[in-house]
Design a protein around this motif. Structure first.
Motif, PDB file in Angstrom:
ATOM      1  N   GLU A 106      12.572 -37.872 -25.006  1.00 37.78           N
ATOM      2  CA  GLU A 106      13.566 -38.366 -24.060  1.00 37.78           C
ATOM      3  C   GLU A 106      13.237 -38.188 -22.580  1.00 37.78           C
ATOM      4  OE1 GLU A 106      17.693 -37.562 -24.983  1.00 37.78           O
ATOM      5  OE2 GLU A 106      17.127 -36.931 -26.993  1.00 37.78           O
ATOM      6  N   LEU A 107      12.324 -37.316 -22.240  1.00 37.22           N
ATOM      7  CA  LEU A 107      12.046 -37.072 -20.823  1.00 37.22           C
ATOM      8  C   LEU A 107      10.745 -37.733 -20.389  1.00 37.22           C
ATOM      9  CD1 LEU A 107      12.933 -33.293 -20.353  1.00 37.22           C
ATOM     10  CD2 LEU A 107      14.309 -35.277 -19.726  1.00 37.22           C
ATOM     11  N   ASP A 108      10.740 -38.217 -19.184  1.00 41.91           N
ATOM     12  CA  ASP A 108       9.523 -38.753 -18.592  1.00 41.91           C
ATOM     13  C   ASP A 108       8.827 -37.605 -17.868  1.00 41.91           C
ATOM     14  OD1 ASP A 108       7.525 -40.007 -17.186  1.00 41.91           O
ATOM     15  OD2 ASP A 108       8.848 -41.432 -16.164  1.00 41.91           O
ATOM     16  N   PRO A 109       7.642 -37.186 -18.347  1.00 33.47           N
ATOM     17  CA  PRO A 109       6.979 -36.039 -17.715  1.00 33.47           C
ATOM     18  C   PRO A 109       6.627 -36.285 -16.251  1.00 33.47           C
ATOM     19  CG  PRO A 109       5.600 -36.990 -19.454  1.00 33.47           C
ATOM     20  CD  PRO A 109       6.902 -37.722 -19.464  1.00 33.47           C
ATOM     21  N   ALA A 110       6.528 -37.531 -15.849  1.00 34.60           N
ATOM     22  CA  ALA A 110       6.199 -37.837 -14.461  1.00 34.60           C
ATOM     23  C   ALA A 110       7.366 -37.557 -13.521  1.00 34.60           C
ATOM     24  CB  ALA A 110       5.784 -39.300 -14.335  1.00 34.60           C
ATOM     25  N   GLU A 111       8.562 -37.392 -14.064  1.00 30.92           N
ATOM     26  CA  GLU A 111       9.744 -37.172 -13.229  1.00 30.92           C
ATOM     27  C   GLU A 111       9.893 -35.737 -12.742  1.00 30.92           C
ATOM     28  OE1 GLU A 111      13.233 -38.616 -15.175  1.00 30.92           O
ATOM     29  OE2 GLU A 111      12.543 -40.687 -15.141  1.00 30.92           O
ATOM     30  N   ALA A 112       9.143 -34.804 -13.325  1.00 35.65           N
ATOM     31  CA  ALA A 112       9.254 -33.406 -12.904  1.00 35.65           C
ATOM     32  C   ALA A 112       7.863 -32.843 -12.684  1.00 35.65           C
ATOM     33  CB  ALA A 112       9.990 -32.588 -13.950  1.00 35.65           C
ATOM     34  N   ALA A 113       7.584 -32.490 -11.441  1.00 30.33           N
ATOM     35  CA  ALA A 113       6.267 -31.949 -11.100  1.00 30.33           C
ATOM     36  C   ALA A 113       6.034 -30.594 -11.751  1.00 30.33           C
ATOM     37  CB  ALA A 113       6.140 -31.839  -9.585  1.00 30.33           C
ATOM     38  N   ASP A 114       7.106 -29.876 -12.024  1.00 33.58           N
ATOM     39  CA  ASP A 114       6.968 -28.540 -12.604  1.00 33.58           C
ATOM     40  C   ASP A 114       7.338 -28.515 -14.086  1.00 33.58           C
ATOM     41  OD1 ASP A 114       9.646 -29.064 -12.224  1.00 33.58           O
ATOM     42  OD2 ASP A 114      10.138 -27.075 -11.469  1.00 33.58           O
ATOM     43  N   ASP A 115       7.033 -29.600 -14.800  1.00 31.31           N
ATOM     44  CA  ASP A 115       7.361 -29.690 -16.212  1.00 31.31           C
ATOM     45  C   ASP A 115       6.639 -28.594 -16.985  1.00 31.31           C
ATOM     46  OD1 ASP A 115       8.438 -30.984 -18.599  1.00 31.31           O
ATOM     47  OD2 ASP A 115       6.356 -31.502 -19.007  1.00 31.31           O
ATOM     48  N   PRO A 116       7.380 -27.718 -17.700  1.00 31.15           N
ATOM     49  CA  PRO A 116       6.742 -26.595 -18.392  1.00 31.15           C
ATOM     50  C   PRO A 116       5.808 -27.027 -19.519  1.00 31.15           C
ATOM     51  CG  PRO A 116       9.088 -26.678 -18.903  1.00 31.15           C
ATOM     52  CD  PRO A 116       8.838 -27.693 -17.845  1.00 31.15           C
ATOM     53  N   VAL A 117       6.105 -28.135 -20.177  1.00 30.25           N
ATOM     54  CA  VAL A 117       5.240 -28.600 -21.262  1.00 30.25           C
ATOM     55  C   VAL A 117       3.876 -29.006 -20.703  1.00 30.25           C
ATOM     56  CG1 VAL A 117       4.945 -30.355 -23.062  1.00 30.25           C
ATOM     57  CG2 VAL A 117       7.182 -29.310 -22.709  1.00 30.25           C
ATOM     58  N   GLN A 118       3.900 -29.756 -19.601  1.00 36.39           N
ATOM     59  CA  GLN A 118       2.640 -30.189 -18.991  1.00 36.39           C
ATOM     60  C   GLN A 118       1.819 -28.987 -18.517  1.00 36.39           C
ATOM     61  OE1 GLN A 118       1.474 -33.356 -18.927  1.00 36.39           O
ATOM     62  NE2 GLN A 118       3.275 -33.922 -20.100  1.00 36.39           N
ATOM     63  N   ALA A 119       2.487 -28.018 -17.925  1.00 35.55           N
ATOM     64  CA  ALA A 119       1.787 -26.824 -17.434  1.00 35.55           C
ATOM     65  C   ALA A 119       1.188 -26.028 -18.592  1.00 35.55           C
ATOM     66  CB  ALA A 119       2.748 -25.942 -16.632  1.00 35.55           C
ATOM     67  N   THR A 120       1.929 -25.900 -19.682  1.00 36.73           N
ATOM     68  CA  THR A 120       1.424 -25.175 -20.852  1.00 36.73           C
ATOM     69  C   THR A 120       0.230 -25.893 -21.457  1.00 36.73           C
ATOM     70  OG1 THR A 120       3.604 -24.260 -21.309  1.00 36.73           O
ATOM     71  CG2 THR A 120       2.049 -24.286 -23.132  1.00 36.73           C
ATOM     72  N   MET A 121       0.331 -27.210 -21.595  1.00 39.55           N
ATOM     73  CA  MET A 121      -0.780 -27.988 -22.147  1.00 39.55           C
ATOM     74  C   MET A 121      -2.023 -27.850 -21.274  1.00 39.55           C
ATOM     75  SD  MET A 121      -0.133 -29.539 -25.002  1.00 39.55           S
ATOM     76  CE  MET A 121      -0.988 -31.083 -25.182  1.00 39.55           C
ATOM     77  N   ALA A 122      -1.844 -27.925 -19.963  1.00 42.81           N
ATOM     78  CA  ALA A 122      -2.988 -27.808 -19.049  1.00 42.81           C
ATOM     79  C   ALA A 122      -3.675 -26.455 -19.208  1.00 42.81           C
ATOM     80  CB  ALA A 122      -2.529 -28.023 -17.609  1.00 42.81           C
ATOM     81  N   GLY A 123      -2.887 -25.397 -19.361  1.00 42.73           N
ATOM     82  CA  GLY A 123      -3.463 -24.068 -19.547  1.00 42.73           C
ATOM     83  C   GLY A 123      -4.243 -23.954 -20.845  1.00 42.73           C
ATOM     84  N   LYS A 124      -3.709 -24.511 -21.934  1.00 44.62           N
ATOM     85  CA  LYS A 124      -4.406 -24.470 -23.220  1.00 44.62           C
ATOM     86  C   LYS A 124      -5.690 -25.288 -23.178  1.00 44.62           C
ATOM     87  CE  LYS A 124      -0.426 -23.629 -26.182  1.00 44.62           C
ATOM     88  NZ  LYS A 124       0.412 -24.121 -27.273  1.00 44.62           N
ATOM     89  N   ILE A 125      -5.617 -26.447 -22.556  1.00 42.57           N
ATOM     90  CA  ILE A 125      -6.803 -27.300 -22.448  1.00 42.57           C
ATOM     91  C   ILE A 125      -7.903 -26.588 -21.685  1.00 42.57           C
ATOM     92  CG2 ILE A 125      -7.656 -29.421 -21.333  1.00 42.57           C
ATOM     93  CD1 ILE A 125      -4.874 -30.652 -22.145  1.00 42.57           C
ATOM     94  N   GLU A 126      -7.536 -25.915 -20.614  1.00 46.66           N
ATOM     95  CA  GLU A 126      -8.537 -25.188 -19.825  1.00 46.66           C
ATOM     96  C   GLU A 126      -9.150 -24.039 -20.626  1.00 46.66           C
ATOM     97  OE1 GLU A 126     -11.213 -24.214 -17.115  1.00 46.66           O
ATOM     98  OE2 GLU A 126     -10.030 -26.061 -17.180  1.00 46.66           O
ATOM     99  N   ARG A 127      -8.346 -23.316 -21.378  1.00 49.68           N
ATOM    100  CA  ARG A 127      -8.879 -22.220 -22.213  1.00 49.68           C
ATOM    101  C   ARG A 127      -9.853 -22.752 -23.254  1.00 49.68           C
ATOM    102  NH1 ARG A 127      -4.543 -18.519 -24.725  1.00 49.68           N
ATOM    103  NH2 ARG A 127      -6.414 -17.379 -25.290  1.00 49.68           N
ATOM    104  N   LEU A 128      -9.525 -23.894 -23.857  1.00 50.27           N
ATOM    105  CA  LEU A 128     -10.414 -24.486 -24.853  1.00 50.27           C
ATOM    106  C   LEU A 128     -11.709 -24.982 -24.208  1.00 50.27           C
ATOM    107  CD1 LEU A 128      -7.764 -26.396 -26.966  1.00 50.27           C
ATOM    108  CD2 LEU A 128      -9.029 -24.351 -27.652  1.00 50.27           C
ATOM    109  N   ARG A 129     -11.587 -25.559 -23.032  1.00 49.25           N
ATOM    110  CA  ARG A 129     -12.779 -26.035 -22.314  1.00 49.25           C
ATOM    111  C   ARG A 129     -13.726 -24.864 -22.018  1.00 49.25           C
ATOM    112  NH1 ARG A 129     -12.371 -30.664 -20.293  1.00 49.25           N
ATOM    113  NH2 ARG A 129     -10.247 -30.480 -19.536  1.00 49.25           N
TER     114      ARG A 129
END
Length: 196
Positions: A106-129
């Protein structure tokens, strides 16, 4: 005269009521008046604490992500173990799985710069990289594919609890076999690199 409650206690009651409301009805279906009634406060008080229903949901989803991270602890060197812990978390708490899925729907992630899901995903992606760079994981996978596929496999049984047998011992054996399948699937897809 009714007992006086602290602002913090009122805020926590609102959060608890909203968590239940969002898990059951989603964001669009959730009603602030039901949240207020369940929290034993007024609709105006809810809005005094939270600017909007979406802001309230984002705060709750951020808290839930922190609880998931604490309960499951992603270790790039043991993705099968992590998948098993995610499976356990979501099959034990299917309402929390639903709560998180509503945001994706239901939410557009582009509407919130501080979206917690996006921030969590970015952190996991970086750890895997970094784990790929360190030779721990196969570098042929894009880290975003690892995260998404692993999450989907781990959470696959959260939405299918109705397929499990009803008897407690039989159900427990059934779910243990499902957990083993999840762990095995992730181990086959994303094996830890052999030491050189």
């Amino acid at each position: 005269m009714p007992p006086v409650t602290s602002p913090e206690a009122t805020r926590e009651r609102i959060l608890a009521a909203a968590r239940s409301e969002f898990a059951r009805y989603g964001i669009a279906g959730a009603r602030i008046d039901r949240i207020a009634k369940s929290a034993k406060t007024s609709k105006e008080r809810v809005y005094a604490y939270f600017a909007s229903k979406e802001a309230l949901y984002r705060l709750i989803s951020g808290q839930e992500l922190a609880a998931i991270a604490e309960a499951t602890g992603m270790d790039p060197a043991d993705l099968p173990g992590y998948a098993g812990r995610l499976h356990d978390y979501f099959t034990t708490h299917p309402e929390r799985f639903r709560l998180m899925q509503w945001g994706r729907l239901e939410l557009d992630p582009a509407e919130a710069a501080d979206d917690p899901v996006q921030a969590t995903m970015a952190g996991k992606i970086e750890r895997l990289r970094r784990a790929q760079e360190d030779g721990i994981l196969d570098p042929s996978w894009d880290p975003i594919d690892i995260v998404v596929l692993l999450n989907q496999i781990a959470a696959s049984w959260a939405g299918y609890a109705d397929l499990a047998p009803v008897g407690s011992a039989e159900r427990e054996r059934f779910m243990e076999a499902r957990r083993a399948a999840v762990v095995n699937a992730v181990a086959r897809l994303f094996p830890t690199a052999a030491p050189s």
